[in-house]
Design a protein around this motif. Structure first.
Motif, mmCIF file in Angstrom:
data_model
loop_
_atom_site.group_PDB
_atom_site.id
_atom_site.type_symbol
_atom_site.label_atom_id
_atom_site.label_comp_id
_atom_site.label_asym_id
_atom_site.label_seq_id
_atom_site.Cartn_x
_atom_site.Cartn_y
_atom_site.Cartn_z
ATOM 1 N N GLY A 90 0.753 -1.231 -0.018
ATOM 2 C CA GLY A 90 -0.046 -0.077 0.094
ATOM 3 C C GLY A 90 0.861 1.290 0.144
ATOM 4 O O GLY A 90 2.013 1.379 0.615
ATOM 5 N N ILE A 91 0.500 2.266 -0.956
ATOM 6 C CA ILE A 91 1.155 3.629 -1.010
ATOM 7 C C ILE A 91 0.367 4.582 -0.884
ATOM 8 O O ILE A 91 -0.826 4.600 -1.374
ATOM 9 C CB ILE A 91 2.067 3.782 -2.331
ATOM 10 N N VAL A 92 0.815 5.692 0.089
ATOM 11 C CA VAL A 92 0.247 6.934 0.180
ATOM 12 C C VAL A 92 0.906 7.917 -0.538
ATOM 13 O O VAL A 92 2.150 8.095 -0.008
ATOM 14 C CB VAL A 92 -0.326 7.354 1.765
ATOM 15 N N PHE A 93 0.521 8.709 -1.507
ATOM 16 C CA PHE A 93 1.603 9.605 -2.184
ATOM 17 C C PHE A 93 1.252 10.941 -1.488
ATOM 18 O O PHE A 93 0.069 11.389 -0.868
ATOM 19 C CB PHE A 93 1.223 9.619 -3.558
ATOM 20 N N LEU A 133 3.577 2.111 2.531
ATOM 21 C CA LEU A 133 4.630 3.300 2.185
ATOM 22 C C LEU A 133 4.061 4.342 2.212
ATOM 23 O O LEU A 133 2.923 4.697 1.541
ATOM 24 C CB LEU A 133 5.514 2.886 0.969
ATOM 25 N N LEU A 134 4.608 5.533 2.881
ATOM 26 C CA LEU A 134 4.024 6.839 2.728
ATOM 27 C C LEU A 134 5.033 7.769 2.628
ATOM 28 O O LEU A 134 6.197 8.014 3.183
ATOM 29 C CB LEU A 134 3.555 7.112 4.358
ATOM 30 N N ASP A 135 5.030 8.391 1.311
ATOM 31 C CA ASP A 135 5.665 9.655 0.935
ATOM 32 C C ASP A 135 5.480 10.855 1.322
ATOM 33 O O ASP A 135 4.589 11.176 0.536
ATOM 34 C CB ASP A 135 6.004 9.487 -0.376
ATOM 35 N N GLU A 136 5.982 11.496 2.355
ATOM 36 C CA GLU A 136 5.845 12.976 2.668
ATOM 37 C C GLU A 136 4.344 12.962 2.628
ATOM 38 O O GLU A 136 3.791 14.016 2.155
ATOM 39 C CB GLU A 136 6.405 13.787 1.951
ATOM 40 N N PRO A 137 3.324 12.218 3.358
ATOM 41 C CA PRO A 137 1.950 12.173 3.233
ATOM 42 C C PRO A 137 1.477 13.368 4.015
ATOM 43 O O PRO A 137 0.149 13.879 3.508
ATOM 44 C CB PRO A 137 1.527 11.091 3.914
#
Ligand SMILES: Nc1ncnc2c1ncn2[C@@H]1O[C@H](COP(=O)(O)OP(=O)(O)OP(=O)(O)O)[C@@H](O)[C@H]1O
Ligand SMILES: [Mg+2]
Lengths: 354, 266
Positions: free
Chosen positions: A79-82, A157-161
């Motif tokens: 799971g990814i949060v962009f 995975l969370l990229d600078e959410p």
């Protein structure tokens, strides 16, 4: 330490440019790991390699001992949060959350029910019928989180959410993300370049710099026992003083401070070059020297008042020093005056030279 | 600024103010102001085969042009916007070429080129020529849309378990739908409206409506022309207002449904 996610000697080149160089990292099941580092240090690239959107030039990524490098992104169950949420604008919140279930051939009615449950977990009960543009930034963020979690991913995975949120909402979401992560026990990698965010949320912080991992350790270790000068300077405020070890038991000599006692955490030997780290909040400001502490005299250049605390910037010889003073203590001193600054030996940490 | 707006509106509205009354006129030829009013020319248009056949031709040709244009333009736009390859800038230029060449030059070219393949005076010939003219317009509209498309949406879809094909069907296509509809519409209108090339190559068999109108106004100034103009204007107005009307109806329906039941969306 049994590792769940293993990054094994990953190197990534874009043409001649090396974005990642021999990155090794292992993450335990259920751990909350934060990637911290300046812009361009390779955090997103590492995340994209884990997710399968970029291919590593060398090295391998394993989950539970099995390589996932050959799997396409949609086969990885990650799971990814962009940063910009990436919600599907043509679908309602509930349909967005249902999407991963739909892709897994789960019937619409059961899937939408599960989506609603997930939306309740992130605090969006009854908002499933709204379209993304009818939701605030924080609410969109929650939908994105629900969507990335509803299919029980093996990794989140969370990229600078939280990059796009204002300060209050940001703090609220930090707590919320932590709560949800703990409830579900999902192994999480969180990218940020906000160090206080990294400090407050993580089980472990991984500091990136120029495509390498500088240090991977608990927040307290990162703060109090930084492995390199870069980590000490990047995380929190610091006074960094070049010095030479005089006595392996804990004496170092520096040009500005003279002989300075410290409590050695790592073995050192006389003649070693080290950098002494003294955090500004561990330094006390006084009119007269204080017994039992290392005292030096400082000329005060600037005082910046932040309300609940003040930052005093001054000079000891030609060394600039920063001192954090809580509350009203600063009243005793004025800009342009001389005063005494002091600290305890255990407040000094010697960073070995690389 | 406001003055400018008023002037523009007047210039656009003026022809309509003349044409619409003339379509109800009882005069024998185009005449303004009309001496009297009746619906005779509407009846004439809807019963006269010499008018209905070109109308039908135009509809068939414009529809075929639209389909062929989209079949060519959709893959071409994806390739040109999303990928880098040798000769890309030349390909870009070629796509837009027909916009730069005067229609009369194109028309003469098509006349001799299609003549060689015995395609002059055929529907296929006109469709091929019109497609060449529609491609750049459809390409411009679609590439603007595709450039603005946020590709992290596709990445998000894939991370959520959608294969590239499913990502295209469930995410890319629906989000690009307005752009696709508009570029298809432009292709259709371009063909429906095109006169110069049609005069050269449509002949008697594939005679299009604009060509018939042009012939008719030269010979007799038949008021049926005003009827057709009015009908076309009405059709365009309807096409423009329909989406807004549909939205209004839908939001009213949604407002009436209890919030828990509206998870299914559009
Ligand atoms: N597709 C690409 N082509 C060429 N260079 C790239 C590409 N993607 C990233 N880079 C480079 O790789 C380096 C690392 O980028 P990355 O996006 O991982 O940084 P980051 O740590 O996420 O930074 P930020 O905090 O700004 O998001 C940067 O110098 C960037 O310019
Ligand atoms: Mg990044």
């Amino acid at each position: 330490m049994t590792s769940y996610l293993q990054i094994d000697g990953v190197t990534k080149k874009f043409g001649d440019f090396t974005a990642l160089e021999k990155v090794d990292l292992s993450v335990r099941k259920g751990e909350f790991v934060t990637f911290l580092g300046p812009s361009g240090s390779g955090k997103t690239t590492t995340l994209m390699i884990i997710a399968g959107f970029e291919k590593a030039t060398h090295g391998d990524v394993l989950i539970e001992g099995r390589s996932i490098s050959r799997l396409a992104p949609h086969e990885r169950n990650i799971g990814i949060v962009f940063q910009n949420y990436a919600l599907f604008p043509h679908k309602t919140a509930a349909e967005n959350v249902y999407f991963p279930l739909q892709m897994r051939s789960i019937a619409r009615s059961a899937g939408l029910r599960k989506a609603q449950e997930m939306l309740s977990l992130v605090g969006l009960e009854g908002m499933g019928g709204r379209y993304p543009k009818e939701l605030s930034g924080g609410q969109q963020q929650r939908v994105a989180l629900a969507r990335a979690l509803v299919f029980e991913p093996s990794l989140l995975l969370l990229d600078e959410p939280l990059g796009a949120l204002d300060k209050n909402l940001r703090e609220q979401m930090q707590i919320e993300i932590k709560r949800i992560q703990r409830t579900l026990g999902v192994t999480t990698i969180f990218v940020t370049h906000d160090q206080s965010e990294a400090m407050s949320m993580s089980d472990r912080i991984v500091v990136f710099e120029k495509g390498r991992i500088e240090q991977a350790a608990t927040p307290l270790d990162i703060y109090h026992r930084p492995a390199t000068r870069f980590v000490a300077g990047f995380v929190g405020e610091s006074n960094l003083v070049p010095a030479e070890i005089k006595d392996a038991g804990g004496v170092a000599e520096s040009a500005a401070l003279g002989a300075c006692d410290f409590e050695p955490a790592e073995p050192v030997s006389p003649g070693d070059n080290v950098t002494l780290l003294i955090r500004p909040e561990h330094i006390r400001l006084s009119r007269k020297p204080i017994e039992g502490r290392k005292n030096v005299s400082m000329h005060v250049d600037t005082i910046v008042n932040y309300g609940d605390n003040s930052l005093v910037i001054g000079r000891v010889g030609d060394l600039q020093m920063r001192v954090r003073v809580l509350g009203a203590d600063v009243v005793i001193i004025k800009e342009g005056e001389d005063c005494c600054v002091s600290w305890l030996p255990e407040s000094v940490y010697a960073i070995p030279a690389a | 600024m406001r003055m400018l707006g008023v002037v523009v509106v007047i210039f656009i509205a003026a022809p309509l103010l003349i044409v619409v009354p003339m379509s109800f006129s009882s005069a024998r030829s185009l005449q303004f102001p009309p001496p009297g009013y009746w619906l005779g020319y509407y009846q004439a248009y809807f019963t006269d085969l010499t008018w209905l056949r070109p109308t039908w031709n135009s509809i068939v040709i414009a529809t075929a042009t639209m389909v062929l244009t989209m079949v060519l333009v959709v893959p071409a736009t994806f390739a040109l916007v999303r990928h880098r390859f040798a000769g890309k800038s030349i390909a870009d230029l070629m796509m837009l070429m027909p916009l730069a060449v005067p229609h009369i030059v194109m028309a003469v070219g098509y006349y001799s080129f299609l003549g060689e393949y015995r395609l002059v005076h055929t529907h296929i010939g006109v469709v091929l020529a019109h497609t060449c003219l529609s491609v750049p317009i459809a390409f411009l509209v679609l590439s603007a849309n595709l450039k603005g498309f946020d590709r992290t949406l596709e990445r998000a879809a894939q991370s959520l378990g959608a294969s590239p094909i499913k990502t295209f069907i469930h995410v890319t296509l629906p989000i690009l739908r307005p752009g696709l509809v508009i570029s298809a519409l432009f292709a259709f209108v371009q063909s429906f409206d095109e006169t110069v090339v049609a005069i050269f190559i449509s002949g008697r068999n594939a005679e299009t409506l604009p060509r018939k109108m042009f012939d008719s106004i030269r010979q007799e100034a038949d008021p049926v022309i005003a009827v057709i103009s009015t009908l076309l204007f009405a059709a365009v107005l309807l096409a423009l207002l329909a989406p807004a009307g549909w939205k209004g109806i839908r939001s009213r329906l949604r407002a009436r449904t209890p919030p828990t039941a509206i998870t299914t969306g559009r």
